[in-house]
Design a protein around this motif. Structure first.
Motif, PDB file in Angstrom:
ATOM      1  N   TYR A   2       0.843  -3.948  -8.731  1.00 30.02           N
ATOM      2  CA  TYR A   2       0.858  -2.506  -8.923  1.00 30.02           C
ATOM      3  C   TYR A   2       1.292  -1.812  -7.634  1.00 30.02           C
ATOM      4  CZ  TYR A   2      -0.828   2.168  -9.886  1.00 30.02           C
ATOM      5  OH  TYR A   2      -0.912   3.508 -10.054  1.00 30.02           O
ATOM      6  N   TRP A   3       2.307  -0.966  -7.696  1.00 21.47           N
ATOM      7  CA  TRP A   3       2.788  -0.229  -6.525  1.00 21.47           C
ATOM      8  C   TRP A   3       1.993   1.051  -6.351  1.00 21.47           C
ATOM      9  CZ3 TRP A   3       6.235  -1.993  -3.035  1.00 21.47           C
ATOM     10  CH2 TRP A   3       7.007  -3.093  -3.396  1.00 21.47           C
ATOM     11  N   GLU A   4       1.557   1.316  -5.111  1.00 21.49           N
ATOM     12  CA  GLU A   4       0.841   2.550  -4.810  1.00 21.49           C
ATOM     13  C   GLU A   4       1.303   3.072  -3.454  1.00 21.49           C
ATOM     14  OE1 GLU A   4      -3.140   1.183  -5.183  1.00 21.49           O
ATOM     15  OE2 GLU A   4      -3.013  -0.117  -3.450  1.00 21.49           O
ATOM     16  N   LEU A   5       1.028   4.335  -3.184  1.00 25.14           N
ATOM     17  CA  LEU A   5       1.423   4.917  -1.907  1.00 25.14           C
ATOM     18  C   LEU A   5       0.669   4.254  -0.769  1.00 25.14           C
ATOM     19  CD1 LEU A   5       1.599   8.737  -2.714  1.00 25.14           C
ATOM     20  CD2 LEU A   5       3.488   7.223  -2.073  1.00 25.14           C
ATOM     21  N   HIS A   6       1.388   3.939   0.290  1.00 21.76           N
ATOM     22  CA  HIS A   6       0.766   3.387   1.498  1.00 21.76           C
ATOM     23  C   HIS A   6      -0.020   4.507   2.168  1.00 21.76           C
ATOM     24  CE1 HIS A   6       0.702   1.722   5.657  1.00 21.76           C
ATOM     25  NE2 HIS A   6       0.518   0.594   4.984  1.00 21.76           N
ATOM     26  N   THR A   7      -1.124   4.175   2.801  1.00 18.36           N
ATOM     27  CA  THR A   7      -1.967   5.204   3.421  1.00 18.36           C
ATOM     28  C   THR A   7      -1.296   5.869   4.611  1.00 18.36           C
ATOM     29  OG1 THR A   7      -3.066   3.499   4.739  1.00 18.36           O
ATOM     30  CG2 THR A   7      -4.137   4.167   2.688  1.00 18.36           C
ATOM     31  N   ASP A   8      -0.387   5.180   5.289  1.00 22.46           N
ATOM     32  CA  ASP A   8       0.298   5.726   6.461  1.00 22.46           C
ATOM     33  C   ASP A   8       1.727   6.103   6.088  1.00 22.46           C
ATOM     34  OD1 ASP A   8       1.287   6.395   8.934  1.00 22.46           O
ATOM     35  OD2 ASP A   8       0.780   4.494   9.896  1.00 22.46           O
ATOM     36  N   GLN A   9       2.062   7.363   6.183  1.00 21.90           N
ATOM     37  CA  GLN A   9       3.396   7.859   5.854  1.00 21.90           C
ATOM     38  C   GLN A   9       4.123   8.381   7.100  1.00 21.90           C
ATOM     39  OE1 GLN A   9       4.815   7.859   2.576  1.00 21.90           O
ATOM     40  NE2 GLN A   9       3.085   6.525   2.168  1.00 21.90           N
ATOM     41  N   PHE A  10       3.758   7.863   8.284  1.00 25.72           N
ATOM     42  CA  PHE A  10       4.263   8.360   9.556  1.00 25.72           C
ATOM     43  C   PHE A  10       5.791   8.390   9.640  1.00 25.72           C
ATOM     44  CE2 PHE A  10       5.659   7.521  13.941  1.00 25.72           C
ATOM     45  CZ  PHE A  10       5.158   8.652  14.565  1.00 25.72           C
ATOM     46  N   GLY A  11       6.438   7.301   9.311  1.00 20.34           N
ATOM     47  CA  GLY A  11       7.881   7.183   9.492  1.00 20.34           C
ATOM     48  C   GLY A  11       8.724   8.001   8.539  1.00 20.34           C
ATOM     49  N   VAL A  12       8.135   8.519   7.473  1.00 16.85           N
ATOM     50  CA  VAL A  12       8.897   9.283   6.485  1.00 16.85           C
ATOM     51  C   VAL A  12       8.618  10.784   6.558  1.00 16.85           C
ATOM     52  CG1 VAL A  12       9.157   7.350   4.894  1.00 16.85           C
ATOM     53  CG2 VAL A  12       7.175   8.848   4.679  1.00 16.85           C
ATOM     54  N   ARG A  13       7.864  11.201   7.542  1.00 14.49           N
ATOM     55  CA  ARG A  13       7.571  12.637   7.684  1.00 14.49           C
ATOM     56  C   ARG A  13       8.865  13.435   7.752  1.00 14.49           C
ATOM     57  NH1 ARG A  13       4.387  13.106  12.940  1.00 14.49           N
ATOM     58  NH2 ARG A  13       5.960  11.572  13.416  1.00 14.49           N
ATOM     59  N   GLY A  14       8.890  14.559   7.064  1.00 15.12           N
ATOM     60  CA  GLY A  14      10.066  15.426   7.079  1.00 15.12           C
ATOM     61  C   GLY A  14      11.190  14.972   6.167  1.00 15.12           C
ATOM     62  N   THR A  15      10.940  13.953   5.347  1.00 14.97           N
ATOM     63  CA  THR A  15      11.945  13.471   4.392  1.00 14.97           C
ATOM     64  C   THR A  15      11.337  13.503   2.987  1.00 14.97           C
ATOM     65  OG1 THR A  15      11.329  11.124   4.360  1.00 14.97           O
ATOM     66  CG2 THR A  15      12.778  11.852   6.149  1.00 14.97           C
ATOM     67  N   ASP A  16      12.148  13.208   1.993  1.00 16.94           N
ATOM     68  CA  ASP A  16      11.664  13.102   0.614  1.00 16.94           C
ATOM     69  C   ASP A  16      11.178  11.694   0.289  1.00 16.94           C
ATOM     70  OD1 ASP A  16      12.260  15.760   0.091  1.00 16.94           O
ATOM     71  OD2 ASP A  16      14.283  15.304  -0.614  1.00 16.94           O
ATOM     72  N   TYR A  17      11.303  10.778   1.250  1.00 14.41           N
ATOM     73  CA  TYR A  17      10.917   9.390   1.016  1.00 14.41           C
ATOM     74  C   TYR A  17       9.413   9.190   1.140  1.00 14.41           C
ATOM     75  CZ  TYR A  17      15.799   8.034   1.199  1.00 14.41           C
ATOM     76  OH  TYR A  17      17.130   7.895   0.930  1.00 14.41           O
ATOM     77  N   LYS A  18       8.944   8.125   0.488  1.00 13.96           N
ATOM     78  CA  LYS A  18       7.545   7.709   0.568  1.00 13.96           C
ATOM     79  C   LYS A  18       7.514   6.206   0.811  1.00 13.96           C
ATOM     80  CE  LYS A  18       5.854  11.227  -2.604  1.00 13.96           C
ATOM     81  NZ  LYS A  18       7.058  11.927  -2.966  1.00 13.96           N
ATOM     82  N   ILE A  19       6.457   5.752   1.467  1.00 16.61           N
ATOM     83  CA  ILE A  19       6.277   4.318   1.680  1.00 16.61           C
ATOM     84  C   ILE A  19       5.338   3.809   0.602  1.00 16.61           C
ATOM     85  CG2 ILE A  19       5.424   2.541   3.256  1.00 16.61           C
ATOM     86  CD1 ILE A  19       6.266   4.411   5.551  1.00 16.61           C
ATOM     87  N   TRP A  20       5.788   2.794  -0.103  1.00 17.00           N
ATOM     88  CA  TRP A  20       5.038   2.195  -1.206  1.00 17.00           C
ATOM     89  C   TRP A  20       4.592   0.800  -0.809  1.00 17.00           C
ATOM     90  CZ3 TRP A  20       4.117   5.365  -5.254  1.00 17.00           C
ATOM     91  CH2 TRP A  20       4.913   6.504  -5.357  1.00 17.00           C
ATOM     92  N   VAL A  21       3.442   0.391  -1.305  1.00 19.20           N
ATOM     93  CA  VAL A  21       2.913  -0.932  -0.999  1.00 19.20           C
ATOM     94  C   VAL A  21       2.367  -1.558  -2.278  1.00 19.20           C
ATOM     95  CG1 VAL A  21       0.613  -0.054  -0.365  1.00 19.20           C
ATOM     96  CG2 VAL A  21       1.411  -2.244   0.567  1.00 19.20           C
ATOM     97  N   SER A  22       2.487  -2.864  -2.360  1.00 11.37           N
ATOM     98  CA  SER A  22       1.960  -3.626  -3.486  1.00 11.37           C
ATOM     99  C   SER A  22       1.248  -4.854  -2.938  1.00 11.37           C
ATOM    100  CB  SER A  22       3.102  -4.054  -4.409  1.00 11.37           C
ATOM    101  OG  SER A  22       2.621  -4.904  -5.423  1.00 11.37           O
ATOM    102  N   GLN A  23       0.033  -5.045  -3.349  1.00 11.13           N
ATOM    103  CA  GLN A  23      -0.721  -6.238  -2.963  1.00 11.13           C
ATOM    104  C   GLN A  23      -0.278  -7.394  -3.852  1.00 11.13           C
ATOM    105  OE1 GLN A  23      -2.182  -5.272   0.119  1.00 11.13           O
ATOM    106  NE2 GLN A  23      -3.824  -6.564  -0.588  1.00 11.13           N
ATOM    107  N   ALA A  24       0.071  -8.497  -3.252  1.00  7.88           N
ATOM    108  CA  ALA A  24       0.495  -9.667  -4.028  1.00  7.88           C
ATOM    109  C   ALA A  24      -0.647 -10.196  -4.884  1.00  7.88           C
ATOM    110  CB  ALA A  24       1.007 -10.753  -3.098  1.00  7.88           C
ATOM    111  N   THR A  25      -1.885  -9.911  -4.498  1.00 10.44           N
ATOM    112  CA  THR A  25      -3.028 -10.430  -5.231  1.00 10.44           C
ATOM    113  C   THR A  25      -3.465  -9.530  -6.379  1.00 10.44           C
ATOM    114  OG1 THR A  25      -4.487  -9.383  -3.613  1.00 10.44           O
ATOM    115  CG2 THR A  25      -3.918 -11.699  -3.263  1.00 10.44           C
TER     116      THR A  25
END
Length: 94
Positions: free
Chosen positions: A55-78
């Motif tokens: 299941y893909w969910e938003l990563h808690t840290d969005q530092f590198g995408v500030r000021g853009t329309d992008y988001k960092i997504w994370v998925s746990q393999a487990t």
């Protein structure tokens, strides 16, 4: 604008060359990176790679995408994607 790989590297505190070595299967768009038991992607919407990770969910840290329309997504393999489990069950019942 920075490339998405640079956005992720900046957020995780990684060197871009090291991050590029973690690229999961070169043909996925958006790009998916496998780090430990987690998969990462940077995109404007949730990745549709149901076969990668769970299941893909938003990563808690969005530092590198500030000021853009992008988001960092994370998925746990487990973690399991309930849609994949449901599809597998439907196939088994046929």
């Amino acid at each position: 604008m920075k490339q998405t790989s640079h956005m992720l590297a900046e957020t995780l505190g990684w060197d871009i060359a090291d991050l590029r070595e973690c690229r999961y299967q070169r043909y996925t768009l958006p790009k998916v990176y496998s780090i430990g038991d987690r998969y990462f992607a940077v995109h404007t919407s949730k990745p549709k790679h149901d076969d990668v990770g769970g299941y893909w969910e938003l990563h808690t840290d969005q530092f590198g995408v500030r000021g853009t329309d992008y988001k960092i997504w994370v998925s746990q393999a487990t973690k399991h994607n309930p849609n994949i489990d449901k599809n597998a069950q439907n196939i088994a019942e046929q």
